[in-house]
Design a protein around this motif. Structure first.
Motif, PDB file in Angstrom:
ATOM      1  N   UNK A   1       2.187  12.755   8.168  1.00  0.00           N
ATOM      2  CA  UNK A   1       2.280  12.914   6.715  1.00  0.00           C
ATOM      3  C   UNK A   1       1.504  14.135   6.257  1.00  0.00           C
ATOM      4  N   UNK A   2       0.398  14.462   6.920  1.00  0.00           N
ATOM      5  CA  UNK A   2      -0.387  15.652   6.578  1.00  0.00           C
ATOM      6  C   UNK A   2       0.372  16.919   6.984  1.00  0.00           C
ATOM      7  N   UNK A   3       0.914  16.930   8.198  1.00  0.00           N
ATOM      8  CA  UNK A   3       1.649  18.109   8.663  1.00  0.00           C
ATOM      9  C   UNK A   3       2.898  18.345   7.830  1.00  0.00           C
TER      10      UNK A   3
ATOM     11  N   UNK B   1       0.853  -1.187   0.000  1.00  0.00           N
ATOM     12  CA  UNK B   1       0.000   0.000   0.000  1.00  0.00           C
ATOM     13  C   UNK B   1       0.889   1.237   0.000  1.00  0.00           C
ATOM     14  N   UNK B   2       0.627   2.154  -0.893  1.00  0.00           N
ATOM     15  CA  UNK B   2       1.432   3.373  -0.988  1.00  0.00           C
ATOM     16  C   UNK B   2       1.166   4.268   0.231  1.00  0.00           C
ATOM     17  N   UNK B   3       2.240   4.700   0.871  1.00  0.00           N
ATOM     18  CA  UNK B   3       2.110   5.547   2.051  1.00  0.00           C
ATOM     19  C   UNK B   3       2.092   7.011   1.615  1.00  0.00           C
ATOM     20  N   UNK B   4       0.965   7.647   1.812  1.00  0.00           N
ATOM     21  CA  UNK B   4       0.819   9.070   1.505  1.00  0.00           C
ATOM     22  C   UNK B   4      -0.289   9.629   2.388  1.00  0.00           C
ATOM     23  N   UNK B   5      -0.699  10.849   2.127  1.00  0.00           N
ATOM     24  CA  UNK B   5      -1.665  11.500   3.016  1.00  0.00           C
ATOM     25  C   UNK B   5      -3.088  10.988   2.825  1.00  0.00           C
ATOM     26  N   UNK B   6      -3.337  10.109   1.854  1.00  0.00           N
ATOM     27  CA  UNK B   6      -4.691   9.588   1.668  1.00  0.00           C
ATOM     28  C   UNK B   6      -4.750   8.085   1.922  1.00  0.00           C
ATOM     29  N   UNK B   7      -3.726   7.554   2.597  1.00  0.00           N
ATOM     30  CA  UNK B   7      -3.802   6.155   3.002  1.00  0.00           C
ATOM     31  C   UNK B   7      -4.515   6.091   4.355  1.00  0.00           C
ATOM     32  N   UNK B   8      -4.284   5.045   5.127  1.00  0.00           N
ATOM     33  CA  UNK B   8      -4.910   4.901   6.437  1.00  0.00           C
ATOM     34  C   UNK B   8      -3.851   4.435   7.430  1.00  0.00           C
ATOM     35  N   UNK B   9      -4.059   4.650   8.721  1.00  0.00           N
ATOM     36  CA  UNK B   9      -3.082   4.172   9.718  1.00  0.00           C
ATOM     37  C   UNK B   9      -2.793   2.687   9.583  1.00  0.00           C
TER      38      UNK B   9
ATOM     39  N   UNK C   1       3.601  -0.111  17.638  1.00  0.00           N
ATOM     40  CA  UNK C   1       2.522  -0.005  16.645  1.00  0.00           C
ATOM     41  C   UNK C   1       1.520   1.096  16.950  1.00  0.00           C
ATOM     42  N   UNK C   2       1.446   1.535  18.211  1.00  0.00           N
ATOM     43  CA  UNK C   2       0.486   2.587  18.549  1.00  0.00           C
ATOM     44  C   UNK C   2       0.840   3.921  17.903  1.00  0.00           C
ATOM     45  N   UNK C   3       2.069   4.052  17.379  1.00  0.00           N
ATOM     46  CA  UNK C   3       2.500   5.315  16.759  1.00  0.00           C
ATOM     47  C   UNK C   3       2.047   5.442  15.302  1.00  0.00           C
ATOM     48  N   UNK C   4       1.449   4.388  14.751  1.00  0.00           N
ATOM     49  CA  UNK C   4       1.052   4.437  13.340  1.00  0.00           C
ATOM     50  C   UNK C   4       0.055   5.557  13.081  1.00  0.00           C
ATOM     51  N   UNK C   5      -0.851   5.811  14.032  1.00  0.00           N
ATOM     52  CA  UNK C   5      -1.812   6.896  13.843  1.00  0.00           C
ATOM     53  C   UNK C   5      -1.107   8.250  13.844  1.00  0.00           C
ATOM     54  N   UNK C   6      -0.117   8.424  14.744  1.00  0.00           N
ATOM     55  CA  UNK C   6       0.653   9.672  14.753  1.00  0.00           C
ATOM     56  C   UNK C   6       1.449   9.825  13.459  1.00  0.00           C
TER      57      UNK C   6
ATOM     58  N   UNK D   1       0.821   0.603   9.308  1.00  0.00           N
ATOM     59  CA  UNK D   1       1.164  -0.565  10.124  1.00  0.00           C
ATOM     60  C   UNK D   1       1.686  -1.698   9.239  1.00  0.00           C
ATOM     61  N   UNK D   2       0.962  -2.003   8.169  1.00  0.00           N
ATOM     62  CA  UNK D   2       1.384  -3.091   7.279  1.00  0.00           C
ATOM     63  C   UNK D   2       2.722  -2.768   6.605  1.00  0.00           C
ATOM     64  N   UNK D   3       2.937  -1.498   6.276  1.00  0.00           N
ATOM     65  CA  UNK D   3       4.217  -1.106   5.676  1.00  0.00           C
ATOM     66  C   UNK D   3       5.361  -1.282   6.675  1.00  0.00           C
ATOM     67  N   UNK D   4       5.124  -0.947   7.917  1.00  0.00           N
ATOM     68  CA  UNK D   4       6.141  -1.140   8.953  1.00  0.00           C
ATOM     69  C   UNK D   4       6.479  -2.623   9.113  1.00  0.00           C
ATOM     70  N   UNK D   5       5.452  -3.463   9.116  1.00  0.00           N
ATOM     71  CA  UNK D   5       5.689  -4.911   9.230  1.00  0.00           C
ATOM     72  C   UNK D   5       6.482  -5.416   8.033  1.00  0.00           C
ATOM     73  N   UNK D   6       6.115  -4.948   6.828  1.00  0.00           N
ATOM     74  CA  UNK D   6       6.799  -5.393   5.614  1.00  0.00           C
ATOM     75  C   UNK D   6       8.271  -5.001   5.628  1.00  0.00           C
ATOM     76  N   UNK D   7       8.572  -3.800   6.105  1.00  0.00           N
ATOM     77  CA  UNK D   7       9.954  -3.306   6.054  1.00  0.00           C
ATOM     78  C   UNK D   7      10.785  -3.705   7.270  1.00  0.00           C
ATOM     79  N   UNK D   8      10.144  -3.808   8.443  1.00  0.00           N
ATOM     80  CA  UNK D   8      10.916  -3.994   9.673  1.00  0.00           C
ATOM     81  C   UNK D   8      10.509  -5.209  10.502  1.00  0.00           C
ATOM     82  N   UNK D   9       9.520  -5.967  10.028  1.00  0.00           N
ATOM     83  CA  UNK D   9       9.079  -7.121  10.782  1.00  0.00           C
ATOM     84  C   UNK D   9       8.005  -6.760  11.798  1.00  0.00           C
ATOM     85  N   UNK D  10       7.523  -7.761  12.490  1.00  0.00           N
ATOM     86  CA  UNK D  10       6.502  -7.539  13.511  1.00  0.00           C
ATOM     87  C   UNK D  10       7.038  -6.622  14.610  1.00  0.00           C
ATOM     88  N   UNK D  11       6.163  -5.910  15.323  1.00  0.00           N
ATOM     89  CA  UNK D  11       6.610  -4.945  16.340  1.00  0.00           C
ATOM     90  C   UNK D  11       7.607  -5.513  17.347  1.00  0.00           C
ATOM     91  N   UNK D  12       7.338  -6.702  17.884  1.00  0.00           N
ATOM     92  CA  UNK D  12       8.257  -7.268  18.871  1.00  0.00           C
ATOM     93  C   UNK D  12       9.605  -7.593  18.243  1.00  0.00           C
TER      94      UNK D  12
END
Length: 656
Positions: free
Chosen positions: A387-389, A348-356, A377-382, A360-371
Motif C-alpha cells: 500500500x505504501x509503494x 478497519x479501513x485499509x490504507x497506508x496508516x493501518x497495520x498488517x 495469511x503470511x502475505x498480510x505484511x507484504x 488480516x481481519x479485512x481478509x477474513x471478513x471478505x474471504x473467510x478464514x485462510x483455510x
C-alpha cells in the motif's frame, strides 16, 4: 393511518411572461428589515372558486377514489367555495383517495400575499373543520380516542420569523388561536420548516421556544411540535437538535438526507444522536440497524447511485476504524458502544496508516478464514508494504472492497493465479454487472480466441448476422466457452494488435520467447502442460475493477483493458515485491518500450490512433519507475527509465 399534505391556499400566479428573477424591483425587495421578509415572491391570486378544468380533473380522478363518491362531487364543491379562498384541491384529493391525516402548509410573511383581505387564521380553522369532516376516520385507535383526522399545521416560512417581526407576530397569533379551540377541533400539532439552512442553532432554538411557550400558555400542552430542516450550510442536524432541546418533540423527515435542494436533516441521524445524548429508549422505540439499511436503500432508489460508503451514520463504512486511536480511547469506546447498539460490525479501513493485523481481519471478513478461502495469511505484511509503494507508483486503489483487497493480495502473492474462492467473492461483490457492454464485449472476444486456438470456426462479431445496421438481433453468449487459456497464447495474440503494427518481428519474437521462458520458471504445478494459464474469471474481475476506476469523462473499451492487463503481466507488478522476474525479460521489454517511444516521438499522430496502448504504457511506466526506485535497482536501469518517463511526460501533453 396515512398522511398527505397541501397548501392552505390554492394560488394562481399571474402569468404575465415576466422572468421575475431578472426584474430589478424583485431583487431590490430582497433585503433585511423589520417589516420585510427575507424573500420575495411574484404576486399570486387566491383562487376562490373551482374552474371547469378543476371539476373535470376531479371527475377523472374519482374513478380511483376510495372514499368520496363521484355523484356527490359537484354538490360538495359548491359548499367548499368561499371569498376567503376555496378548500384546496389537495385536501379534496386526500379525502377521495382515503388519506386520513393532513399536513397543511401556511406562510405568514410573504409580502405579496394580501393578509389584510384574507384572514389566514379563520381560513385555517375552516380547513381543520373540513378535514375532520371530509377525511375518512382513522382505524386501529385506542378505546375512547378521537378517530377523526389528525391535522398538523406546518409553518413553512419559519426562517422569515428571525427577520420579519410582523411575520413572527402573525405566526404566534395563529398558534395561539388554534390552540384555544375546543379539543375536538384543535390541530394535532404544529411543524416548523427551515427551508434555507441559514439560521444558526441558537436562532432556531429561540424561535422554537417562543412557539412552544405559546402552545403551552394557550392550553395545548399535549400538542405535537415537529421540526424539518433543510441542508445548505452544514447546520441542519445541529438545528434539529437545537429545536428538540427547546420544545419540539419530533421530526418530520426521511430516513436518509436525500431530499429537496441539497437535502435535509434525516431521522436516522437524529435518532442516533439522541441515543448518544443518553436517551437509551431510542433502542426500544426504533430499529437503528433497520433504519440505516433503509437509509442506504432509499438513497439508491432516489439517486440511482450507490449510497456513498462513508456517509455519516448510515453509510456502510460510516464507523469504520480509520486508524488506531491509541491516544483517544474514550473516542474509540464511545463509538464502539454505539456500534454495538446498532449491531454494526466495525471494520478497519485499509490504507497506508493501518497495520498488517488490520489487513488480516479485512481478509477474513471478505474471504473467510485462510483455510476456507485458500489464501496465505503470511502475505498480510507484504500487502501492508505494498500500500505504501502503490502511493509512489500511482497504483493505489480502494482496498476496502473485496475486489480491491483481492487485487492487492494478487499483487504480492508469489503464485500465478488468484485463488478461485477469492475470485468468486470478488466477482460477486463487484457493482459492475456481467451485462455491462464492455464485459459482454470482452466475453465475446475471449470466446473468439478460444475457438481460434481450438481450430474451430470463430463466433461471428456482434451484428454481423443482423439485417439491421442499428440492432444486433442475435443471441450473445455471456459465459466463456473455455474458462482457461494458455497465457502465452493470449500474449501472442495481443502482440498482433494494431498497437504493435510497426514493431519489427524480431522484437515480438524476442518478447514472446523470453516471456515463455519466464512463465515456465514461475509455473509451479505444471498446469496447462507446463504453461501458465489465463483464467477468464481472473481477467473479468480485473476488467470490472478497471471499469470502476475509469475516469467518467474518458471512454474505456476492451482495448484499453487488454493493453493494460498484458503490459501489467509483461512487467509484472508482483516482481517488485517478490523479485522473481528474470533480467533477460526485463531488458527485452525495456528494449520494446524504447522502440515504441522513438516511434511515438517521430509520429505524434500515433497517439490518437492508439490511445488505449499509450495509456496502458504510461501507467506501467509510472509503476516500473516507482517500483525500481523503491527497490534500489542498478543506477543504469533507473537512469534508462527516467529518460523513458520523461518521454512519456512529453507525450502526455500531446495526448491532452
Amino acid at each position: 393511518n396515512s398522511w398527505g399534505f397541501t397548501d392552505a391556499y390554492d394560488l394562481q400566479p399571474y402569468d404575465d411572461g415576466v422572468l421575475w428573477e431578472t426584474v430589478p424591483e424583485f431583487l431590490d425587495a430582497i433585503k433585511d428589515g423589520d417589516d420585510l421578509p427575507d424573500y420575495y415572491t411574484p404576486p399570486a391570486k387566491v383562487l376562490e372558486k373551482y374552474s371547469e378544468e378543476d371539476v373535470a380533473l376531479l371527475h377523472r380522478a374519482a374513478a380511483k377514489f376510495k372514499h368520496l363518491k363521484e355523484t356527490e362531487l359537484d354538490k360538495m364543491l359548491l359548499g367548499l367555495e368561499s371569498s376567503q379562498g376555496r378548500i384546496p384541491m389537495g385536501l379534496i384529493m386526500m379525502a377521495g383517495y382515503g388519506v386520513s391525516n393532513a399536513i397543511i402548509e401556511v406562510d405568514m410573511s410573504v409580502e405579496t400575499f394580501d393578509y389584510a383581505r384574507y384572514d389566514v387564521v379563520e381560513h385555517v380553522k375552516r380547513l381543520i373543520g373540513c378535514a375532520k369532516t371530509l377525511l375518512p376516520r382513522r382505524k386501529n385507535v385506542s378505546p375512547g380516542e378521537d378517530n377523526t383526522a389528525r391535522i398538523i399545521i406546518n409553518l413553512r416560512d419559519f426562517f422569515n420569523y428571525k427577520r420579519s417581526s410582523n411575520g413572527l407576530t402573525s405566526a404566534l397569533k395563529l398558534v395561539d388561536e388554534l390552540c384555544r379551540l375546543p379539543p375536538s377541533l384543535r390541530p394535532f400539532g404544529f411543524a416548523m420548516e427551515e427551508p434555507t439552512g441559514y439560521l444558526f442553532p441558537e436562532e432556531v432554538g429561540k424561535l422554537v421556544r417562543m412557539i412552544r411557550l405559546t402552545m403551552d400558555r394557550a392550553g395545548h400542552r399535549s400538542g405535537r411540535f415537529l421540526v424539518h430542516v433543510h441542508m445548505y450550510f452544514g447546520m441542519a442536524e445541529a438545528n434539529t437538535l437545537a429545536a428538540l432541546c427547546n420544545g419540539a418533540d419530533g421530526v418530520w423527515a426521511a430516513v436518509c438526507t436525500t431530499g429537496a435542494q441539497v437535502g435535509h436533516a434525516c431521522s436516522t441521524t437524529t435518532v442516533v444522536n439522541l441515543f448518544r445524548a443518553g436517551h437509551g429508549e431510542m433502542l426500544t422505540k426504533f430499529d437503528l440497524k433497520g433504519m440505516t439499511e433503509a437509509a442506504r436503500k432509499c438513497t439508491e432508489i432516489t439517486t440511482h447511485e450507490r449510497c456513498p460508503p462513508h456517509t455519516e451514520v448510515y453509510g456502510e463504512l460510516a464507523f469504520d476504524v480509520p486508524y488506531f486511536m491509541t491516544n483517544l480511547p474514550s473516542c474509540r469506546y464511545a463509538i464502539g458502544a454505539l456500534c454495538e447498539a446498532m449491531q454494526y460490525e466495525r471494520p478497519v479501513r485499509i490504507n497506508e496508516i493501518c497495520a498488517p493485523s488490520s489487513i488480516y481481519h479485512a481478509m477474513v471478513k471478505n474471504f473467510g478464514e485462510p483455510k476456507e478461502g485458500g489464501w496465505d495469511p503470511s502475505l498480510c505484511r507484504d500487502m501492508f508494504r505494498a500500500t505504501h509503494d502503490h502511493l509512489l507508483t500511482g497504483l493505489s486503489r480502494d482496498y476496502n472492497t473485496a475486489v480491491g483487497l483481492g487485487l492487492l493480495y494478487a499483487t504480492v502473492a508469489d503464485e500465478p493465479f488468484i485463488p478461485r474462492h477469492l475470485l468468486e467473492r470478488m466477482d460477486e461483490s463487484s457493482p459492475i454487472s456481467d451485462l455491462h457492454p464492455v464485459v459482454v464485449d470482452f466475453t465475446q472476444r475471449w470466446n473468439r480466441l478460444a475457438a481460434r486456438l481450438e481450430g474451430k470456426d470463430e463466433p461471428p462479431l456482434s451484428g454481423s448476422k443482423s439485417r439491421s445496421a442499428l440492432f444486433y438481433n442475435e443471441d450473445i453468449r455471456l459465459e466463456p466457452t473455455n474458462p482457461s487459456l494458455r497465457l502465452i497464447d493470449v500474449m501472442s495474440d495481443t502482440l498482433k494488435s494494431p498497437f504493435y503494427d510497426n514493431f519489427p518481428e524480431s522484437i515480438i519474437a524476442e518478447v514472446s520467447e523470453a516471456f515463455e521462458e519466464d512463465i515456465q520458471v514461475v509455473q509451479k504445478q505444471g498446469e496447462g502442460g507446463g504453461h501458465a494459464l489465463a483464467h477468464y474469471l481472473d481477467w473479468k474481475v480485473r476488467l470490472k475493477m478497471f471499469l470502476q476506476e475509469a475516469d467518467g469523462s474518458t471512454f474505456v473499451s476492451v482495448d484499453d483493458f487488454i493493453m493494460q492487463r498484458t503490459t501489467d503481466v509483461m512487467f509484472d507488478q508482483g516482481a517488485f515485491w517478490n523479485k522473481r522476474r528474470n533480467e533477460k525479460l526485463k531488458k527485452i521489454c525495456f528494449k520494446a518500450m524504447r522502440y515504441r517511444m522513438e516511434g511515438v516521438q517521430s509520429d505524434p499522430g500515433y497517439l490518437f490512433r492508439n490511445t488505449a496502448g499509450i495509456r496502458a504504457m504510461k501507467r506501467n511506466m509510472e509503476m516500473i519507475v516507482g517500483g525500481m526506485s523503491s527497490n534500489k535497482d542498478s543506477e543504469a536501469v533507473r537512469k534508462s527509465f527516467s529518460q523513458l518517463k520523461k518521454g512519456f511526460e512529453v507525450t502526455s501533453l500531446t495526448e491532452l
